[in-house]
Design a protein around this motif. Structure first.
Motif, PDB file in Angstrom:
ATOM      1  N   UNK A   1      21.835  49.119 -24.963  1.00 15.06           N
ATOM      2  CA  UNK A   1      20.981  47.927 -24.993  1.00 15.06           C
ATOM      3  C   UNK A   1      20.699  47.431 -26.412  1.00 15.06           C
ATOM      4  N   UNK A   2      21.321  48.086 -27.388  1.00 17.60           N
ATOM      5  CA  UNK A   2      21.217  47.597 -28.767  1.00 17.60           C
ATOM      6  C   UNK A   2      22.426  48.127 -29.533  1.00 17.60           C
ATOM      7  N   UNK A   3      22.571  47.684 -30.770  1.00 18.73           N
ATOM      8  CA  UNK A   3      23.718  48.147 -31.553  1.00 18.73           C
ATOM      9  C   UNK A   3      23.498  49.606 -31.975  1.00 18.73           C
ATOM     10  N   UNK A   4      24.512  50.450 -31.706  1.00 17.52           N
ATOM     11  CA  UNK A   4      24.396  51.872 -32.028  1.00 17.52           C
ATOM     12  C   UNK A   4      24.294  52.118 -33.534  1.00 17.52           C
ATOM     13  N   UNK A   5      24.681  51.112 -34.345  1.00 20.91           N
ATOM     14  CA  UNK A   5      24.632  51.277 -35.798  1.00 20.91           C
ATOM     15  C   UNK A   5      23.340  50.698 -36.391  1.00 20.91           C
ATOM     16  N   UNK A   6      23.063  49.396 -36.115  1.00 20.65           N
ATOM     17  CA  UNK A   6      21.923  48.763 -36.792  1.00 20.65           C
ATOM     18  C   UNK A   6      20.713  48.551 -35.880  1.00 20.65           C
TER      19      UNK A   6
ATOM     20  N   UNK B   1      31.074  55.823 -32.465  1.00 17.50           N
ATOM     21  CA  UNK B   1      29.776  55.399 -33.007  1.00 17.50           C
ATOM     22  C   UNK B   1      28.649  55.537 -31.975  1.00 17.50           C
ATOM     23  N   UNK B   2      29.000  55.816 -30.733  1.00 21.33           N
ATOM     24  CA  UNK B   2      27.960  56.139 -29.749  1.00 21.33           C
ATOM     25  C   UNK B   2      27.502  55.020 -28.844  1.00 21.33           C
ATOM     26  N   UNK B   3      28.301  53.947 -28.689  1.00 20.20           N
ATOM     27  CA  UNK B   3      27.910  52.932 -27.710  1.00 20.20           C
ATOM     28  C   UNK B   3      28.263  51.524 -28.134  1.00 20.20           C
TER      29      UNK B   3
ATOM     30  N   UNK C   1      36.217  52.641 -20.532  1.00 16.95           N
ATOM     31  CA  UNK C   1      35.206  52.969 -21.542  1.00 16.95           C
ATOM     32  C   UNK C   1      34.601  54.345 -21.292  1.00 16.95           C
ATOM     33  N   UNK C   2      34.257  54.617 -20.031  1.00 11.17           N
ATOM     34  CA  UNK C   2      33.620  55.903 -19.712  1.00 11.17           C
ATOM     35  C   UNK C   2      34.597  57.060 -19.970  1.00 11.17           C
TER      36      UNK C   2
END
Ligand code: ZN
Length: 247
Positions: free
Chosen positions: A152-157, A170-172, A223-224
């Motif tokens: 639901x948000x950027x995994x980086x920022x 990067x985790x999503x 993706x999964x």
């Protein structure tokens, strides 16, 4: 001689000799262990149903020199629909394989135990499309193992806008400003992202009512699968069987 008393789920069972079976039990109190059911191949034995795959039972187990042995057992729950419905059986087999593989021997994990039991109960009682259940279960499982994808948000920022990429390493989800930071970032359709988030967060009951276009399911599957490979370094044999039975 040490006795263990615990509830457990039978993940699988195999023949070990002419008369006996050996079961992989996921015990609530002691984690995964292999236990022999003496005489379980004989129809008159009191252990004939003790190691039927996917049952939940209370066991008294004693520790022998080489193996654990089932001494007593009492059924808590069996899953009749799973036994007679091939799609449900395929999903239960997938649950059993994934759990067997991610668990180390004798490592207690109560959270994962109750998640496994709850997932089997959902397969038994609900009618969720096979692939949708499999995706949702897998995302929930990987999250419980400590690799919850950020969706639901950027995994980086952490920004919530322009989430148009996905990166397993990067985790999503990753936004358009950050995607170059992640080597494996790929473009991601917003509808797929929304679907993944729903699969992760929704209770199994909610999944009975949803219908999703094939192309979105295919993207979600890719993706999964890649996400599981990246974080668990595993592929699951029983997945293909379940997916073949999917609508
Ligand atoms: Zn970002």
């Amino acid at each position: 001689m040490r006795f263990l008393k615990t509830e457990a789920i039978v993940l699988k069972s195999n023949l070990i000799s002419e008369k006996d079976k050996i079961a992989t039990l996921f015990t609530r109190d002691y984690g995964k262990l292999q236990a022999v059911a003496k005489g379980a191949r004989r129809s008159k034995s009191r252990f004939v149903n003790a190691v039927r795959p996917f049952i939940v039972a209370n066991y008294v187990i004693f520790e022998g020199q080489n193996y654990y042995y089932i001494d007593q057992w009492e059924l808590v729950k069996n899953f009749e629909n799973i036994e007679k419905d091939l799609k449900k059986f395929a999903l239960a087999s997938y649950i059993s394989e994934t759990i067997s593989r991610v668990l180390e021997e004798k490592q207690k994990n109560t959270k994962l135990y109750f998640f496994t039991k709850h997932s089997l109960e959902a397969v038994e009682s609900l009618n969720v499309e096979t692939s949708i259940f499999l995706f949702s279960y897998t995302l929930k499982l990987i999250s419980l193992l400590g690799y919850m994808p950020v969706l639901d948000s950027c995994a980086i920022c952490g920004k919530k806008e322009n989430l148009s990429y996905f990166s397993s390493s990067c985790g999503g989800a990753v936004c358009k400003d950050c995607n170059e930071t992640c080597k494996d970032a790929k473009f991601l359709n917003k509808k797929v992202l929304k679907f993944l988030l729903y699969l992760l967060k929704a209770k199994y009951e909610k999944l009975e009512r949803i219908s999703v276009p094939g192309v979105i399911k295919e993207e979600a599957d890719k993706i999964i699968t890649e996400y599981v490979r990246t974080h668990l370094e595993m592929d699951f044999k029983s997945k293909d069987f379940a997916m073949k039975l999917s609508d």
